[in-house]
Scaffold this motif. Structure first.
Motif, mmCIF file in Angstrom:
data_model
loop_
_atom_site.group_PDB
_atom_site.id
_atom_site.type_symbol
_atom_site.label_atom_id
_atom_site.label_comp_id
_atom_site.label_asym_id
_atom_site.label_seq_id
_atom_site.Cartn_x
_atom_site.Cartn_y
_atom_site.Cartn_z
ATOM 1 N N ARG A 103 0.823 -1.220 0.000
ATOM 2 C CA ARG A 103 0.000 0.000 0.000
ATOM 3 C C ARG A 103 0.851 1.262 0.000
ATOM 4 O O ARG A 103 0.339 2.355 -0.235
ATOM 5 N N PHE A 104 2.151 1.097 0.242
ATOM 6 C CA PHE A 104 3.048 2.244 0.349
ATOM 7 C C PHE A 104 4.099 2.218 -0.750
ATOM 8 O O PHE A 104 4.536 1.151 -1.166
ATOM 9 N N VAL A 105 4.498 3.408 -1.199
ATOM 10 C CA VAL A 105 5.528 3.558 -2.229
ATOM 11 C C VAL A 105 6.481 4.656 -1.776
ATOM 12 O O VAL A 105 6.039 5.712 -1.310
ATOM 13 N N ASN A 106 7.760 4.405 -1.901
ATOM 14 C CA ASN A 106 8.758 5.427 -1.598
ATOM 15 C C ASN A 106 8.907 6.379 -2.770
ATOM 16 O O ASN A 106 8.651 6.022 -3.913
ATOM 17 N N ALA A 107 9.360 7.560 -2.463
ATOM 18 C CA ALA A 107 9.725 8.523 -3.493
ATOM 19 C C ALA A 107 10.819 9.405 -2.914
ATOM 20 O O ALA A 107 10.879 9.629 -1.701
ATOM 21 N N ALA A 108 11.687 9.874 -3.768
ATOM 22 C CA ALA A 108 12.771 10.762 -3.339
ATOM 23 C C ALA A 108 12.764 11.998 -4.216
ATOM 24 O O ALA A 108 12.541 11.913 -5.422
ATOM 25 N N VAL A 109 13.005 13.130 -3.592
ATOM 26 C CA VAL A 109 13.153 14.376 -4.339
ATOM 27 C C VAL A 109 14.637 14.560 -4.584
ATOM 28 O O VAL A 109 15.449 14.433 -3.664
ATOM 29 N N GLY A 110 14.995 14.828 -5.827
ATOM 30 C CA GLY A 110 16.399 14.937 -6.209
ATOM 31 C C GLY A 110 17.117 16.089 -5.554
ATOM 32 O O GLY A 110 16.533 17.129 -5.272
ATOM 33 N N VAL A 111 18.402 15.853 -5.324
ATOM 34 C CA VAL A 111 19.289 16.870 -4.767
ATOM 35 C C VAL A 111 20.551 16.882 -5.618
ATOM 36 O O VAL A 111 21.106 15.833 -5.930
ATOM 37 N N ASP A 112 20.974 18.065 -6.010
ATOM 38 C CA ASP A 112 22.209 18.189 -6.773
ATOM 39 C C ASP A 112 23.370 17.760 -5.884
ATOM 40 O O ASP A 112 23.563 18.329 -4.802
ATOM 41 N N PRO A 113 24.149 16.754 -6.312
ATOM 42 C CA PRO A 113 25.219 16.240 -5.446
ATOM 43 C C PRO A 113 26.316 17.255 -5.135
ATOM 44 O O PRO A 113 26.957 17.167 -4.103
ATOM 45 N N LYS A 114 26.508 18.236 -5.993
ATOM 46 C CA LYS A 114 27.563 19.224 -5.757
ATOM 47 C C LYS A 114 27.100 20.358 -4.845
ATOM 48 O O LYS A 114 27.801 20.755 -3.927
ATOM 49 N N THR A 115 25.914 20.889 -5.109
ATOM 50 C CA THR A 115 25.433 22.045 -4.348
ATOM 51 C C THR A 115 24.480 21.683 -3.219
ATOM 52 O O THR A 115 24.191 22.513 -2.374
ATOM 53 N N GLN A 116 23.967 20.459 -3.225
ATOM 54 C CA GLN A 116 22.964 19.997 -2.262
ATOM 55 C C GLN A 116 21.651 20.772 -2.373
ATOM 56 O O GLN A 116 20.807 20.695 -1.496
ATOM 57 N N ALA A 117 21.479 21.507 -3.463
ATOM 58 C CA ALA A 117 20.225 22.218 -3.704
ATOM 59 C C ALA A 117 19.211 21.243 -4.302
ATOM 60 O O ALA A 117 19.580 20.345 -5.064
ATOM 61 N N PRO A 118 17.931 21.398 -3.970
ATOM 62 C CA PRO A 118 16.924 20.492 -4.532
ATOM 63 C C PRO A 118 16.777 20.682 -6.038
ATOM 64 O O PRO A 118 16.846 21.800 -6.539
ATOM 65 N N THR A 119 16.613 19.574 -6.756
ATOM 66 C CA THR A 119 16.376 19.635 -8.198
ATOM 67 C C THR A 119 14.890 19.535 -8.510
ATOM 68 O O THR A 119 14.478 19.787 -9.625
ATOM 69 N N TYR A 120 14.101 19.123 -7.538
ATOM 70 C CA TYR A 120 12.658 18.934 -7.642
ATOM 71 C C TYR A 120 12.288 17.806 -8.591
ATOM 72 O O TYR A 120 11.133 17.647 -8.964
ATOM 73 N N ALA A 121 13.265 16.988 -8.968
ATOM 74 C CA ALA A 121 12.984 15.788 -9.760
ATOM 75 C C ALA A 121 12.512 14.711 -8.797
ATOM 76 O O ALA A 121 13.153 14.451 -7.769
ATOM 77 N N LEU A 122 11.391 14.088 -9.105
ATOM 78 C CA LEU A 122 10.817 13.066 -8.237
ATOM 79 C C LEU A 122 11.162 11.693 -8.780
ATOM 80 O O LEU A 122 10.946 11.414 -9.955
ATOM 81 N N THR A 123 11.705 10.837 -7.921
ATOM 82 C CA THR A 123 12.030 9.469 -8.298
ATOM 83 C C THR A 123 11.171 8.530 -7.473
ATOM 84 O O THR A 123 11.293 8.495 -6.240
ATOM 85 N N LEU A 124 10.277 7.796 -8.121
ATOM 86 C CA LEU A 124 9.403 6.865 -7.416
ATOM 87 C C LEU A 124 10.109 5.544 -7.175
ATOM 88 O O LEU A 124 10.936 5.112 -7.966
ATOM 89 N N GLY A 125 9.766 4.902 -6.064
ATOM 90 C CA GLY A 125 10.286 3.590 -5.748
ATOM 91 C C GLY A 125 11.612 3.592 -5.019
ATOM 92 O O GLY A 125 12.142 2.541 -4.690
ATOM 93 N N VAL A 126 12.155 4.764 -4.744
ATOM 94 C CA VAL A 126 13.453 4.873 -4.088
ATOM 95 C C VAL A 126 13.329 5.844 -2.913
ATOM 96 O O VAL A 126 12.884 6.972 -3.098
#
Length: 191
Positions: A103-126
């Motif tokens: 019933r639950f699904v993970n999602a992650a909001v992207g973070v730029d690895p160099k600046t640590q600023a959010p990219t707002y890209a959504l990745t489902l399942g992770v």
């Protein structure tokens, strides 16, 4: 605009409930945690099918093991009532719930690895990595303090965050490769 592909459908929702604020109150004898419990209890009374419930850092502000267990039990109760729930968390326990409960699904909001600023890209399942140390550095916390905190977490805590970060990056890379491949083949990603 809603970020979705052709043919996507969205549910018709009758109500939106949320708990995204911190209502500490000395006068009302409410800590961050007790204030959130009171709000969750109130939202739970009305939650039902076709309701969307939003939580920011569900059950935060208490001992992490107990907070994570309470958060999981609350999220399960909302879903059992038919509500759709979106919850943010740093609790590792909640990041693993989807492995045992479909019933639950993970999602992650992207973070730029160099600046640590959010990219707002959504990745489902992770699930996403918390990145507390990187954020603390970016916000100017003394490096000696951050280094000490890193040493206090031990290898296990650092390894999990590193693994989640790598998994999120690889998943995003695979999405880009898949999109490139489908575009090259002239096919729609939704098919």
């Amino acid at each position: 605009p809603v970020p979705c592909g052709p043919g996507a459908t969205l549910p018709l929702l009758r109500a939106l409930r949320s708990d995204v604020a911190d209502e500490q109150s000395l006068a009302g004898d409410l800590s961050t945690f007790s204030g959130q419990v009171a709000r969750i209890r109130a939202v739970l009374e009305f939650a039902e099918e076709d309701h969307l419930v939003l939580f920011d850092e569900v059950m935060a502000g208490t001992e992490p093991g107990q907070g994570a267990a309470l958060a999981q039990a609350c999220l399960e109760a909302f879903v059992a009532r038919g509500a759709t729930v979106l919850a943010t968390t740093h609790y590792d326990r909640l990041k693993t719930v989807s492995a045992s409960d479909p019933r639950f699904v993970n999602a992650a909001v992207g973070v730029d690895p160099k600046t640590q600023a959010p990219t707002y890209a959504l990745t489902l399942g992770v699930p996403g990595a918390s990145g507390a140390f990187e954020s603390a550095r970016r916000l100017g916390l003394d490096e000696a303090i951050v280094a000490r905190a890193v040493s206090l977490t031990g290898e296990a805590g650092q390894s999990l965050d590193r693994l989640l970060s790598e998994l999120q990056q690889k998943s995003a890379e695979m999405d880009r490769v898949r999109e490139t491949l489908f575009n090259w083949l002239g096919q729609d990603l939704t098919g």
